[in-house]
Design an enzyme around this catalytic site. Structure first.
Site, PDB file in Angstrom:
ATOM      1  CG  HIS A 129      64.732  11.137  15.124  1.00  0.00           C
ATOM      2  ND1 HIS A 129      64.816  11.335  16.489  1.00  0.00           N
ATOM      3  CD2 HIS A 129      66.016  11.215  14.667  1.00  0.00           C
ATOM      4  CE1 HIS A 129      66.066  11.538  16.833  1.00  0.00           C
ATOM      5  NE2 HIS A 129      66.824  11.469  15.737  1.00  0.00           N
ATOM      6  CD  GLU A 130      67.603  10.794  11.267  1.00  0.00           C
ATOM      7  OE1 GLU A 130      68.283  11.828  11.101  1.00  0.00           O
ATOM      8  OE2 GLU A 130      67.833   9.973  12.175  1.00  0.00           O
TER       9      GLU A 130
END
Length: 281
Positions: A129-130
């Site tokens: 996600h990051e």
């Protein structure tokens, strides 16, 4: 757009400062315009360092954090992205964020708490996600928004109390202007952050899941992170930068949730579960 709107809010505070304290709204607006321009330049090049310092994050090597480093490296290779710096935030609040001005100058930070709470699959989902934020260059927008929104909140509070007790021209409704600025400037900054952050969080959830082909990794992690951050909220840092984290690390309720920078957790998990039905073999 982010630069211009946040700068505009900051200049509006300068207009009010000039009108009340100097009887010259033009001078106040121009002074704050120069300050806003300088802040934009500093934010562009140094917001990452400012954010990392505000959360006491320490950049680590592979020898310092082999598990974290290995997972980030695997994701960056899979996504075809440069290997970012890896940092650890010294708190047991389980969370993670990414910062930097572009993929070549990015840092992915994880807290000590998230490393203890999540298994490798769940941590992979979070870090993917990051890395999606890194890929889409959201990290610059969120870093600058956090820096400028924090400055706006500080300036509006200082202006309000200065106008109440610090003298200046308080005739002709200027006290009312002070109250309006003190209330609306931070809300406007937070609303702008919220509008950007919520849409980008959904996108990062989807793209991160696509990177690793396992949406349920992140769905499982989000359940644990939601509970973990409620039980152990962050004790330092600024709520104006909450949008940078994968889940809100600060305790809040009622009206605070109305201006949350994050989408509803149930909806994020539901979307990931729907993705899984189409991705899993």
């Amino acid at each position: 757009m982010m630069f211009l709107v946040l700068s505009g809010i900051f200049v509006a505070i300068g207009w009010a400062v000039g009108a009340i304290f100097f009887n010259d709204w033009v001078a106040g607006a121009l002074i704050f315009l120069v300050i806003a321009a300088a802040m934009n330049i500093v934010s562009y090049f140094f917001s990452s360092k400012i954010v990392l310092a505000s959360y006491r994050a320490k950049v680590v090597s592979e020898a310092d954090a082999p598990r974290l480093y290995r997972i980030v490296r695997n994701i960056s290779q899979t996504a075809g992205l440069p290997m970012p710096q890896v940092a650890i935030v010294p708190t047991q609040t389980p969370n993670a964020f990414a910062t930097g001005r572009n993929p070549k100058h990015a840092t992915v930070a994880a807290t000590e708490g998230i490393l203890n709470l999540l298994n490798d699959d769940e941590l992979t989902g979070v870090l993917a996600h990051e890395m999606a934020h890194v890929k889409d260059r959201d990290i610059l927008v969120m870093s600058v928004a956090a820096t400028l929104a924090g400055a706006i909140s500080y300036a509006s509070r200082s202006f309000f109390w200065g106008s109440m007790f610090g003298g200046g021209n308080r005739d002709n409704g200027n006290i009312l202007i002070a109250v309006i600025v003190a209330i609306t400037a931070p809300i406007a900054a937070l609303m702008l952050q919220m509008a950007v952050s919520r849409s980008r969080e959904y996108l990062a959830d989807r793209e991160g899941a696509e990177m690793i082909g396992k949406p349920l990794y992140l769905a499982s992690a989000l359940r644990k992170l939601e509970a973990g951050n409620r039980a152990r909220p962050m004790q330092f840092g600024s709520p104006t930068s909450s949008g940078m984290w994968i889940v809100n690390p600060f305790k809040g309720g009622g009206l605070v949730n109305l201006f949350s920078t994050h989408p509803p957790m149930d909806e994020r998990i539901r979307r990931l579960e729907n993705m899984a039905s189409g991705i899993r073999m």
